[in-house]
Design a protein around this motif. Structure first.
Motif, PDB file in Angstrom:
ATOM      1  N   GLY A   1      -0.459   2.490   5.958  1.00  0.00           N
ATOM      2  CA  GLY A   1      -0.861   2.412   4.552  1.00  0.00           C
ATOM      3  C   GLY A   1      -2.099   1.583   4.292  1.00  0.00           C
ATOM      4  O   GLY A   1      -2.755   1.740   3.277  1.00  0.00           O
ATOM      5  N   GLY A   2      -2.466   0.707   5.204  1.00  0.00           N
ATOM      6  CA  GLY A   2      -3.653  -0.121   5.019  1.00  0.00           C
ATOM      7  C   GLY A   2      -4.945   0.620   5.290  1.00  0.00           C
ATOM      8  O   GLY A   2      -6.031   0.123   4.951  1.00  0.00           O
ATOM      9  N   GLN A   3      -4.882   1.776   5.884  1.00  0.00           N
ATOM     10  CA  GLN A   3      -6.087   2.582   6.137  1.00  0.00           C
ATOM     11  C   GLN A   3      -6.374   3.395   4.874  1.00  0.00           C
ATOM     12  O   GLN A   3      -5.808   4.462   4.669  1.00  0.00           O
ATOM     13  CB  GLN A   3      -5.879   3.476   7.355  1.00  0.00           C
ATOM     14  N   LYS A   4      -7.237   2.879   4.047  1.00  0.00           N
ATOM     15  CA  LYS A   4      -7.385   3.390   2.680  1.00  0.00           C
ATOM     16  C   LYS A   4      -7.795   4.855   2.593  1.00  0.00           C
ATOM     17  O   LYS A   4      -7.156   5.631   1.882  1.00  0.00           O
ATOM     18  CB  LYS A   4      -8.361   2.518   1.909  1.00  0.00           C
ATOM     19  N   LEU A   5      -8.858   5.252   3.276  1.00  0.00           N
ATOM     20  CA  LEU A   5      -9.320   6.633   3.155  1.00  0.00           C
ATOM     21  C   LEU A   5      -8.286   7.611   3.700  1.00  0.00           C
ATOM     22  O   LEU A   5      -7.963   8.609   3.042  1.00  0.00           O
ATOM     23  CB  LEU A   5     -10.672   6.827   3.859  1.00  0.00           C
TER      24      LEU A   5
ATOM     25  N   SER B   1      -5.063   7.143   4.077  1.00  0.00           N
ATOM     26  CA  SER B   1      -3.845   7.116   3.256  1.00  0.00           C
ATOM     27  C   SER B   1      -4.054   7.815   1.917  1.00  0.00           C
ATOM     28  O   SER B   1      -3.176   8.553   1.453  1.00  0.00           O
ATOM     29  CB  SER B   1      -3.397   5.674   3.042  1.00  0.00           C
ATOM     30  N   PHE B   2      -5.205   7.601   1.300  1.00  0.00           N
ATOM     31  CA  PHE B   2      -5.514   8.306   0.052  1.00  0.00           C
ATOM     32  C   PHE B   2      -5.502   9.815   0.303  1.00  0.00           C
ATOM     33  O   PHE B   2      -4.938  10.588  -0.478  1.00  0.00           O
ATOM     34  CB  PHE B   2      -6.870   7.866  -0.508  1.00  0.00           C
TER      35      PHE B   2
ATOM     36  N   ARG C   1       1.523   2.227  -3.436  1.00  0.00           N
ATOM     37  CA  ARG C   1       0.266   2.653  -4.072  1.00  0.00           C
ATOM     38  C   ARG C   1       0.000   4.118  -3.740  1.00  0.00           C
ATOM     39  O   ARG C   1      -0.364   4.900  -4.616  1.00  0.00           O
ATOM     40  CB  ARG C   1      -0.878   1.774  -3.584  1.00  0.00           C
ATOM     41  N   TRP C   2       0.208   4.492  -2.481  1.00  0.00           N
ATOM     42  CA  TRP C   2      -0.058   5.870  -2.078  1.00  0.00           C
ATOM     43  C   TRP C   2       0.972   6.831  -2.662  1.00  0.00           C
ATOM     44  O   TRP C   2       0.633   7.969  -3.006  1.00  0.00           O
ATOM     45  CB  TRP C   2      -0.128   5.975  -0.557  1.00  0.00           C
TER      46      TRP C   2
ATOM     47  N   PRO D   1       0.812  -1.218   0.000  1.00  0.00           N
ATOM     48  CA  PRO D   1       0.000   0.000   0.000  1.00  0.00           C
ATOM     49  C   PRO D   1       0.843   1.265   0.000  1.00  0.00           C
ATOM     50  O   PRO D   1       0.452   2.262  -0.600  1.00  0.00           O
ATOM     51  CB  PRO D   1      -0.822  -0.113   1.292  1.00  0.00           C
TER      52      PRO D   1
END
Length: 177
Positions: free
Chosen positions: A101-105, A107-108, A21-22, A18
């Protein structure tokens, strides 16, 4: 991944995915920001404007300050101050993305803030000002001009607020031990 790797190696490798990805989200924000600013710099002189609709213009504006031109008329020291603040924020965000990084909102949102901050810092270092070009107005009142980096920062801040609100609601809804 090799099945012979210990579980800790597998989990570390999965946790890094992740993070990259970020970083790519942040890089996309920087690329979009600079592609649009490059186009503006090639096609508009400072102060030029094109009417698009009754409430939206494309303009070329230079902002030596922060949001809403905060500190814009303070003699130039603010340029380096904003560069240092953005550098510190970027380091903090990188640390947070690495750790969460696994906390999607969240981290985005952090990736959007970081990409926007980097986009505007590049302008400050290259030109001494940030190139703004989106001009919304209504009944003779203009919202301060802004750019893609500013939009990404705004989306990121809103996303962080939403992520925190959702986290708070989840914690409140869990029974107390």
């Amino acid at each position: 991944m090799s099945p012979n790797l210990p579980n800790s190696s597998l989990s570390r490798a999965a946790a890094r995915q992740p993070f990259w990805r970020w970083l790519m989200v942040a890089l996309l924000v920087v690329a979009l920001d600079h592609a649009t600013k490059y186009w503006i710099l090639q096609h508009y002189q400072w102060g030029d404007a094109s009417v698009v609709t009754g409430f939206f213009n494309i303009v070329r504006a230079h902002n030596t300050g922060a949001a809403f031109s905060l500190l814009a008329d303070h003699g130039g020291w603010q340029r380096w101050f904003f560069v240092l603040v953005a550098a510190a924020a970027t380091l903090f965000i990188l640390w947070q993305l690495r750790a969460h990084g696994g906390q999607k909102l969240a981290s985005f949102s952090l990736a959007c803030i970081m990409g926007g901050a980097i986009g505007n810092v590049i302008d400050r270092l290259m030109h001494g000002y940030v190139v703004d070009f989106l001009d919304f107005h209504w009944q003779g009142r203009h919202f301060p001009a802004f750019n893609v980096a500013d939009m990404a920062i705004s989306v990121g801040v809103a996303g962080m607020l939403l992520a925190e609100l959702l986290r708070w609601r989840r914690e409140r809804s869990q029974p107390q031990a």
